[in-house]
Enzyme design. Structure first.
Site, short mmCIF file in Angstrom:
data_model
loop_
_atom_site.label_atom_id
_atom_site.label_comp_id
_atom_site.label_asym_id
_atom_site.label_seq_id
_atom_site.Cartn_x
_atom_site.Cartn_y
_atom_site.Cartn_z
CG ASP A 373 -1.76 1.21 1.35
OD1 ASP A 373 -2.47 1.49 0.38
OD2 ASP A 373 -1.71 1.90 2.38
CG ASP A 572 -2.97 1.94 6.94
OD1 ASP A 572 -3.81 1.02 6.85
OD2 ASP A 572 -3.18 3.10 6.57
#
Length: 690
Positions: A373, A572
């Site tokens: 990501d 995250d």
């Protein structure tokens, strides 16, 4: 956290009541590990003290040196008195463990060890009491002593891997400053309740997780999160139990206590990992059961062949039979993977890499594709406003003020950047009505009676907002790799705010090294295609998935898996949770989020992309040790049984007395434990530099 302290008081455990599986579980708590290692050491030393004279009076010693030592009482009775406490006192864990295994209708190493010990001991007692002649007391005593030594070495290796946890256990202070009824009182940390107001003074350790209510300070979170620099805290910020308050005094509200704190979850993750079994260990457990049957069967067959078929004497037949049982003990097979797992997970924890279980530790070595990501993983996750463009009739401040008013209601990282820039320019924000978030695209609301739309190009296209007046600026900003927030008022574009997020320096090193390792690196982001490609090119990533909504990330993981790839997803842990769960290995980068702890297989506490590579290298090294240990333990047992059973006796006169077999069997366990401990040498491979 204090609950966990109370849970593992060494005084509550009795080693004599524990079998080998219990040893593995208790090895996790550093205090319990130290207690059990000490107990096993004492058992070994006492057993050795009694076994030395048994060996000195044994035939293998007297025949070798031709020395007959004087005995105060009959020879065999002296050996009986010396061996009995070794078997029933110091080696009681084996007989009790065997009893518990048989009671549960299972066969394990305890059964085999007890079989070997009692075969030698009971035969010797029978000879001493009823017949007279040569006995095997030394085999029983030395088998107990050697196996205790092997287990002591195993426990020392496991205790060493728990040192990283010891520091975590000691982070939580025993007492906390709590404000109750307007007064500051000192209470045990275990008595702190949710929503209690606590006071932190400079130098205090944070007792529980909480949210700052008043004051400003800097907090050292290095031992918990791996963040090397002190973190500034103000009202609204979170504090983590176990971190150290440095400069100021603050009041904070307790939000998580006991086993719910971030620190407790970290400890729990490492405990779970060290207790869990890797797929290779489950195979070893099944193999061990068959080896127990094989060993006992080999002992019986050896006796039948030598006594009934070959017509040899009872003593020779029993010598070979007991030797075959003793040397076949698959103790090393049982230690093969648990020791490697313990060392591997402990080494990971030392470097702030938390691996959830042994299966993950083993499977991580299979990773072929790493999906990253962008925001917060490859970038700092703290974008800043770099440009504000306004159309004719609007000022840059007006664009920023309206954008900030709407974004104030959003939790997106870009909203913080807008608010910080508005604060820097000292802009006053208007109240917002009818706010709504459009996942992955932007936000809309009513400000001062005007309909406000803030978001990406796709949102404007979906809402039929004409972008001609800002098209050149949009193209320029996209070429520069910036993320755009386009402002539309009552359906007409009025300006653009551009933000840039700093790419982490370590991201360049991580991606380069991963590609050198033969891994495919893929970036996934919600950014528009042009911005994503600029960042991908800068990082050296060829495959980029752009304009991906949070809920669609898991679909892209499935797409890669459908190509036959073993995929790791790194995110995250918040909006990446579905993708983390879908991936073969989910890696949460960054500490402190419940979703990361619950969803990911690995948590990288330092938010450092290089730790992805460290985790993969650690996994490969651990699996290598597992395979080495399993091969050694299995081949050793298979080759050793025929030798002990006397295959070479007719041709070469080679025999292995039971006590020699005990030494060789124990040597196998020690080699396996030492080989696992040598895994610590890979630590130099975890120190990745440019």
């Amino acid at each position: 956290m204090n609950h966990s302290h109370a849970k593992h008081r060494p005084a509550e455990h009795d080693m004599s009541q524990m079998n080998h599986g219990d040893h593995e579980q208790a090895m996790v708590d550093p205090r319990m590990a130290a207690f059990m290692e000490k107990d096993m050491r004492n058992r070994f030393l006492w057993s050795l003290l009694f076994s030395i004279p048994v060996f000195l009076y044994s035939p293998v010693f007297t025949e070798f040196l031709g020395i007959e030592l004087p005995t105060p009482i009959p020879h065999n009775w002296l050996l009986f008195l010396l061996t009995t406490p070794v078997v029933f006192k110091f080696g009681s864990i084996f007989s009790i463990g065997a009893y518990q295994a048989l009671k549960n209708k299972t066969l394990n190493m305890m059964v085999l060890i007890a079989t070997g010990v009692f075969a030698a001991y009971l035969f010797s007692v029978f000879i001493t009491v009823f017949v007279g002649g040569e006995t095997f007391f030394e085999a029983a005593a030395l088998l107990v002593t050697f196996v205790l030594f092997g287990h002591w070495m195993e426990m020392k290796s496991r205790k060493g891997t728990s040192e990283a946890l010891r520091a975590l256990f000691d982070l939580v202070p025993p007492q906390a400053r709590v404000i109750r009824n307007g007064k500051e009182i000192i209470v045990p940390t275990s008595e702190v309740k949710i929503n209690d107001i606590l006071l932190l003074k400079p130098g205090d350790k944070v007792p529980v997780d909480g949210q700052v209510l008043e004051g400003k300070t800097s907090v050292d979170e290095s031992l918990v999160t791996g963040e090397s620099l002190p973190v500034f805290k103000k009202a609204g910020d979170q504090v983590i139990g176990g971190s150290i308050n440095q400069s100021g005094s603050v009041k904070f509200k307790a939000t998580k206590i006991g086993m719910d704190t971030v620190l407790a979850q970290i400890v729990k993750m490492v405990e779970t990992a060290q207790n869990s079994k890797a797929p290779g260990q489950r195979i070893a457990d099944r193999a061990a059961q068959y080896l127990v049957i094989l060993a006992i069967g080999a002992g019986l067959l050896t006796f039948i062949v030598w006594f009934f078929i070959a017509g040899e004497g009872l003593l020779l037949a029993l010598t070979f039979a007991v030797s075959a049982i003793v040397i076949a003990c698959p103790d090393a097979l049982g230690l093969a993977t648990p020791t490697a797992v313990a060392v591997g997970t402990g080494l990971g924890a030392k470097h702030n890499i938390l691996i959830k279980d042994a299966t993950t530790l083993e499977q991580t070595s299979k990773i072929q594709t790493v999906v990253l990501d962008k925001t917060g993983t490859l970038t700092e996750g703290k974008p800043k406003i770099t440009d504000v463009v306004a159309v004719k009739g609007f000022s840059a401040n007006t664009v920023l003020r309206l954008t900030a008013a709407v974004e104030a209601k959003s939790a997106h990282p870009l909203s913080k950047a807008v608010l910080e820039e508005a604060k820097r320019r000292k802009l006053t924000l208007q109240s917002v009505d009818k706010f709504s978030s459009i996942a992955g695209h932007g936000v809309e609301a009513v400000v001062g009676g005007q309909h406000i739309l803030v978001g990406a190009i796709k949102l404007m296209q979906d809402r039929k907002v004409n972008l001609d007046s800002v098209q050149k600026d949009v193209e320029r900003l996209l070429r520069e790799g910036k993320t755009l927030m386009i402002l539309a008022v009552d359906g007409k574009v009025r300006g653009v705010a551009a933000a840039a997020d700093t790419v982490k320096k370590s991201a360049f090193v991580a991606i380069k090294r991963m590609e050198e390792l033969g891994l495919e690196v893929v970036m996934v982001t919600g950014d528009n295609k042009k911005t994503a490609e600029v960042i991908g090119k800068k990082l050296g990533i060829d495959r980029v998935f752009a304009e991906v909504l949070p809920e669609d990330k898991a679909e892209y993981i499935k797409q890669l898996q459908s190509e036959g790839k073993f995929v790791a997803m790194v995110g995250d842990g918040v909006n990446d949770a579905p993708a983390l769960a879908q991936a073969d290995i989910g890696i949460a980068i960054g500490a402190g989020t419940d979703v990361a702890i619950e969803t990911a297989d690995i948590v990288l506490m330092k938010s450092d992309p290089v730790d992805i590579l460290r985790a993969i290298r650690l996994s490969k090294a651990t699996v290598r040790k597992m395979k080495q240990n399993l091969v050694w333990a299995s081949v050793y047992n298979i080759l050793a049984i025929p030798v002990a059973a006397g295959v070479f006796y007719p041709s070469y006169g080679i025999t292995l007395r039971p006590e020699v077999s005990a030494l060789l069997m124990s040597a196998s366990s020690i080699i396996v434990a030492v080989n696992a401990v040598s895994l610590k040498r890979v630590e130099k491979d975890l120190l990745i530099t440019n």
